[in-house]
Design a protein around this motif. Structure first.
Motif, PDB file in Angstrom:
ATOM      1  N   UNK A 127       1.009  -1.201   0.049  1.00  0.00           N
ATOM      2  CA  UNK A 127       0.404   0.024   0.254  1.00  0.00           C
ATOM      3  C   UNK A 127       0.854   1.272   0.486  1.00  0.00           C
ATOM      4  N   UNK A 181      -8.709  -3.945  -5.045  1.00  0.00           N
ATOM      5  CA  UNK A 181      -9.472  -3.640  -3.012  1.00  0.00           C
ATOM      6  C   UNK A 181      -9.915  -1.890  -3.725  1.00  0.00           C
ATOM      7  N   UNK A 235      -4.301  -7.326  -6.055  1.00  0.00           N
ATOM      8  CA  UNK A 235      -4.913  -7.287  -5.079  1.00  0.00           C
ATOM      9  C   UNK A 235      -5.343  -6.035  -4.688  1.00  0.00           C
ATOM     10  N   UNK A 236      -4.506  -5.227  -5.336  1.00  0.00           N
ATOM     11  CA  UNK A 236      -4.531  -3.800  -4.663  1.00  0.00           C
ATOM     12  C   UNK A 236      -5.755  -2.673  -5.522  1.00  0.00           C
TER      13      UNK A 236
END
Lengths: 263, 355
Positions: B2, B349, B345-346
């Motif tokens: 992140x 998200x 994944x980000x």
């Protein structure tokens, strides 16, 4: 007058002694009896596991304690005080916490902010338009709590990007916010890997002594490691109570769990 | 990861990045390098529309509440300026000093916004949109039919900014800087407050109202306050808008214009406060120059098509498009095998840039 004093005194004594007392609590959904005539006492600081198969009434028991559903009959006492008619948030103010089977977290926020909001929720300044300063008391407790649940390395990650196990750990941090005295854990180990399970056991074992908890757990290994006493439920009734060894070696419990063919 | 993602995108708008200073410098010298038309009709107008859309972005992005009544709040502030200040149509016009009038107009309009919030916060999603749209339409018909207060169909004209320090503030360059200061302040306030206790709690209520309630938050009050603050921003921009136009009539608060604000916010992106301003610039440019590309009457077709394309290909608006391109650029330059999984994944998200 003397009677009043005596009752106050006994209330005070029981307040010190018991975190939770259930007095013939029943819960019916129409004709379905989810829970019948439950008598249960949990001492302050006691760690209790509640076992039982699906539909044994474990989650219903939690709902009755937190006030999410009110019981059809019986009384609920928290820390010596009758809370049967109090709403959920009043019970939370008295030091009761619960975690949920499905994580109810704030996915768009960072880990630290989730815990910070939980710490801020029970204090003043909820509407502050200023950013929390680093020595803010709620921020300090939040930093401590993420350390307790082993999430310091994930401090600034969004919850949506955490693994399932980490989300369960965060769930525990939220329950620890404020000054909890009794926490209800609803299957905290569900869906966790063996490694994550051992982290969870470590977290539960390292909790301060004055905090008691009741834990619903299907995994006997986890339950027996973190509990001092065990309550077995079956078909909405209490089936057995005892310490972990007694329960583990109990023939009837083994029959219930493994089927009678194995005995 | 992140952190990495933040530096890719978040960097652009955070204080430690040079890009912020570059944007600030461009905005400051803009009047010197452009004509009066571009300073006033494009620059100042984009800033004002951007600020109104910012008030929607704040409600929708952080609070999960899509209100179509933001322009109505701005419009009410404009009407109040005409009613309590001066106008040239001979109806109302109490002639209060400009500064009392503006404070009073902004405050009343923000309270009106809180009132809209009180009515609509118990609803969710499509129902919030319906209720706020109903309020906006009701306001439009009310001002059209009410002659005593709002002078009906004609509305008000001759509403002017004051002359202070010998400067007539409706001249293009002073007005541009006035709009810039207001827009920059509102932008900063939203960015700052998104990380305040109030702002974090608002986002948490968006994510999980039930849990917030059980943590001891009064979610209804929290949302109503959000409406008040967002109304404050919309109303401030509303005062600028009425000074910009010099007049206000039911047409200024009609359904078409109300939808424009939503289009601008969605076009730019609802995830970061800079989105509405990007959307406003694109919108205003299209509005002014679609005529060169295609017939004047076809502006709505052009903006409609652009809107459709954006919604289809980048639900996060132009901001999302920029982010996507930037990520791709970085990826093609250096491959970081250990982060590819995280990257995926980000992308999925559901994150809002809060820094």
């Amino acid at each position: 007058m003397a009677g009043l004093q005596a009752s106050a005194l006994s209330k005070l004594q029981s307040a010190g002694r018991y975190a939770l007392e259930l007095e013939s609590v029943s819960c019916h959904f129409g004709a379905l009896v989810a829970m019948a005539d439950i008598n249960l006492t949990v001492e302050s600081g006691e760690r209790r596991a509640v076992l039982g198969s699906n539909g044994a009434g474990k989650t219903t028991l939690f709902n009755a304690i937190t006030g999410d559903f009110s019981p059809t009959a019986g009384r609920v006492r928290l820390f010596g005080e009758d809370v049967t008619d109090l709403p959920s948030h009043e019970r939370i103010r008295r030091g009761l916490r619960r975690t949920y089977q499905i994580s109810l977290l704030f996915h768009g926020l960072k880990v630290i902010d989730n815990v910070f909001l939980a710490c801020r929720g029970i204090s003043r300044g909820r509407f502050s338009l200023r950013r929390p300063v680093s020595d803010d008391s709620a921020m300090e407790s939040a930093e401590n709590l993420i350390e307790v649940v082993h999430l310091t390395d994930e401090r600034d990650r969004l919850v949506a990007n955490l693994s399932h196990g980490q989300q369960r750990q965060l769930e525990i941090a939220l329950a620890l916010a404020g000054a909890p005295r009794l926490i209800l854990f609803d299957e905290p180990a569900a869906g966790l890997s063996p490694t994550e399970r051992s982290v969870l056991v470590e977290i539960l074992q390292s909790m301060p002594e004055h905090i008691g908890y009741i834990i619903i757990e299907h995994d006997m290994d986890v339950a027996l490691q973190v509990a001092q006493s065990v309550t077995m439920m079956h078909n909405g009734r209490i089936f057995k109570e005892g310490n972990p060894e007694e329960i583990e070696n109990d023939v009837e419990v083994q029959q219930l769990y493994l089927g009678s063919g194995h005995v | 990861m992140m952190k990495g993602q933040h530096s890719i995108f978040g960097h652009f708008f955070t204080n430690d990045s040079p890009s912020l200073w570059i944007v600030a410098a461009v905005l400051l010298i803009y009047p010197a390098i452009s004509s009066d038309f571009f300073t006033f009709q494009i620059g100042a107008y984009s800033l004002i529309l951007g600020t109104i859309s910012l008030s929607l972005m704040m409600l929708a992005g952080y609070g999960g509440m899509v209100s179509l009544a933001q322009l109505t709040v701005a419009g009410l502030a404009g009407y109040l300026m005409a009613i309590f200040g001066e106008n040239s149509v001979g109806v109302m016009g109490f002639g209060w000093p400009w500064w009392i009038t503006s404070i009073w107009a902004i405050l009343l309009a923000a309270l009106f916004s809180a009132f809209i919030g009180t009515i609509s916060v118990r609803t969710e999603g499509i129902y919030t949109i319906m209720i706020t749209l109903a309020i906006a339409v009701a306001f439009y018909f009310f001002v059209r039919q009410n002659y005593v207060l709002f002078n009906g169909w004609t509305g008000y004209a001759g509403i002017e900014p004051p002359t202070i320090l010998g400067i007539y503030w409706r001249n293009p360059i002073p007005f541009y800087y006035l709009s810039l200061v207001v827009a920059a302040f509102c932008y900063w306030a939203v960015v700052y407050c998104s990380r305040s206790t109030f702002g974090l709690a608002l986002q948490a209520i968006r994510d999980n109202p039930r849990r917030m309630q059980s943590l001891g938050y009064n979610i209804v009050l929290h949302r109503v306050i959000a409406y008040f603050l967002s109304g404050f921003i919309a109303a401030t921009a509303g005062v600028l808008l009425v000074w910009f136009n010099g007049r206000i009539s039911p047409g200024s608060v009609s359904v078409g214009v109300i939808i424009d604000i939503l289009v601008i916010a969605v076009l730019g992106g609802l995830r970061h406060p800079i989105g509405p301003f990007i959307g406003a610039i694109v919108f205003v440019l299209l509005e002014n120059f679609a005529i060169d590309l295609i017939d004047r009457e076809r502006f709505n077709t052009v903006i409609g098509l652009v809107f459709l394309l954006i919604v289809l290909y980048s639900p996060d608006g132009l901001l999302g498009l920029w982010k996507k391109l930037w990520t791709r650029l970085i990826d093609s330059r250096k491959i970081r095998p250990n982060e590819i999984g995280n990257e995926l994944r980000t992308k999925s998200a559901d994150s809002i840039e809060t820094s």
